[in-house]
Design a protein around this motif. Structure first.
Motif, short mmCIF file in Angstrom:
data_model
loop_
_atom_site.label_atom_id
_atom_site.label_comp_id
_atom_site.label_asym_id
_atom_site.label_seq_id
_atom_site.Cartn_x
_atom_site.Cartn_y
_atom_site.Cartn_z
N ARG A 216 0.81 -1.22 0.00
CA ARG A 216 0.00 0.00 0.00
C ARG A 216 0.84 1.26 0.00
O ARG A 216 0.30 2.35 0.11
N ASP B 260 -10.75 -8.72 0.21
CA ASP B 260 -10.63 -7.97 -1.05
C ASP B 260 -9.30 -8.28 -1.74
O ASP B 260 -9.24 -8.40 -2.96
N GLY B 261 -8.25 -8.40 -0.94
CA GLY B 261 -6.94 -8.74 -1.50
C GLY B 261 -6.95 -10.12 -2.12
O GLY B 261 -6.42 -10.33 -3.23
N THR C 3 -3.20 -3.53 -3.79
CA THR C 3 -3.20 -2.69 -2.59
C THR C 3 -4.23 -3.18 -1.56
O THR C 3 -4.13 -2.86 -0.38
N GLU C 4 -5.19 -3.98 -2.02
CA GLU C 4 -6.22 -4.45 -1.10
C GLU C 4 -5.65 -5.51 -0.16
O GLU C 4 -4.69 -6.20 -0.48
N ARG C 5 -6.31 -5.66 0.99
CA ARG C 5 -5.92 -6.71 1.93
C ARG C 5 -7.15 -7.52 2.30
O ARG C 5 -8.26 -7.21 1.90
N ARG D 181 -8.75 -10.03 -5.38
CA ARG D 181 -7.92 -9.42 -6.45
C ARG D 181 -6.91 -10.44 -7.00
O ARG D 181 -6.70 -10.51 -8.20
N GLN E 102 -3.82 -14.45 4.70
CA GLN E 102 -3.80 -13.92 3.33
C GLN E 102 -3.00 -14.85 2.42
O GLN E 102 -3.41 -15.19 1.33
#
Ligand SMILES: [Zn+2]
Length: 338
Positions: free
Chosen positions: A195, A218-219, A213-215, A222, A247
């Motif tokens: 980010r 949402d990450g 940039t999402e985590r 993506r 993640q």
């Protein structure tokens, strides 16, 4: 000599310390050419790890050999050397299997933010460069001592292969070096999760093809968008928090691999989720010694330049500012010159 001591969270000082001496016949003493502050040093600085009593700091170093014990026969005073944060004899079964950071004689380095350093298991631990390298190579050689070696191990543990897809979780120095490793090992698509604008730029310079940039969910969504809906072949977990590990596990495809090199803090691995994910998992303190000769060669031939992760250089006397700048995220990594 002058050396760094942490007294309490947030309280790092440079002070007069005893000069290190040869204790075992397998020791060497080096004069520090460069050392640095590690992201993992911040665990104590931030009070996430307890500081029960004052203790020296630092585990990354390059230097010139001053003195060797009588059983150190392959190194001599005056040589420029690089070593890992974990010392190793490089002869025991674990070393021969390439896991020198599990050497049966392993000692973790912890006194390196200082003018002189005692290196146990010197003969197995230290790798000498062919000549005294030019100053311009010193930051990158210092990086091989830990962050580049650790990023490399993350990529190897995640089984990065030519043509594959790699995701790097974490945009600290290790994650950025993980991008270099994934590129060198032939990954076609390298997705850096970051980010921070300056770190994104460095990741792209190092070979990242995409920035996410999402985590969290949402990450993960993506990453799936970018990988045919299934996740990546290889994921490098370079943070060590529960969020980063979750993640990483969820960004890998069935049959993919996660290499985790962030020192885990309160990380729990859910067995049932791991079972059904078909994801392979390997991590641990990187056996940097396995990779050092190759990484030193890549640095000295100009193939890689991991020293770019040092965006702050200070005299060792200003070590406290080196910690502060990293804690406040004003610096990715602070290099210290005695
Ligand atoms: Zn060993």
């Amino acid at each position: 000599m002058r050396g760094t001591v942490i007294h309490a969270p947030g309280e790092v000082r440079i002070e007069d310390c005893d000069d290190p001496k040869i204790v075992q016949s397998t020791d060497a003493i080096i004069r520090t050419v460069a050392t640095c502050v590690c992201g993992s040093d911040l665990w104590a600085y931030r009070g996430i790890e307890a500081v029960p009593e004052p203790h020296p700091m630092g585990h990354e170093y390059v230097g010139i050999i001053e003195e060797v014990g009588r059983d150190v026969t392959a190194l001599k005073p005056g040589q420029f050397v690089v070593g890992s944060f974990a010392t190793s004899d490089n002869t025991c079964p674990n070393c021969r299997n390439g896991f020198q950071s599990s050497c049966v004689h392993r000692e973790f380095m912890s006194t390196c933010q200082a003018e002189y350093i005692r290196i146990p298991n010197a003969q197995g631990t230290l790798v000498a460069t062919p000549d005294r390298p030019a100053d311009e190579f010193v930051p990158s050689l210092l990086a091989t001592s830990d962050v580049m070696g650790t990023g490399w191990y993350a990529a190897v543990a995640a089984e990065v292969r030519p043509g594959g897809t790699a995701v790097v979780v974490g945009d600290g120095a290790v994650g950025l070096c993980g991008v270099i490793a994934a590129k060198e090992l032939g990954a076609k698509r390298i997705i850096a999760m970051s980010r921070h604008a300056s770190r994104q730029k460095l990741a792209l310079d190092f070979g990242a093809t995409d920035i996410v940039t999402e985590r969290g969910d949402d990450g993960i969504a993506r990453i799936k968008d970018l990988t045919e809906g299934i996740g990546a072949d290889s994921v490098l977990e370079c943070v060590g928090t529960p969020e980063a590990m979750q993640q990483a596990l969820r960004c890998a495809r069935p049959g993919g691999n996660v290499g985790f090199v962030g020192v885990p803090h309160d990380v729990q691995i859910p067995g049932e989720e791991l079972f059904f994910s078909h994801v392979g998992l390997r991590g641990g303190p990187a056996p940097v010694r396995r990779f050092l000769p190759d990484l030193i060669d890549r640095v000295l031939t100009g193939r890689i330049n991991p020293g770019r992760v040092f965006d702050l250089t200070l005299p060792l006397e200003q070590v406290a500012e080196g910690y502060k700048a990293m804690d406040e995220r004003r610096a990715i990594k602070s290099l210290l010159l005695p």
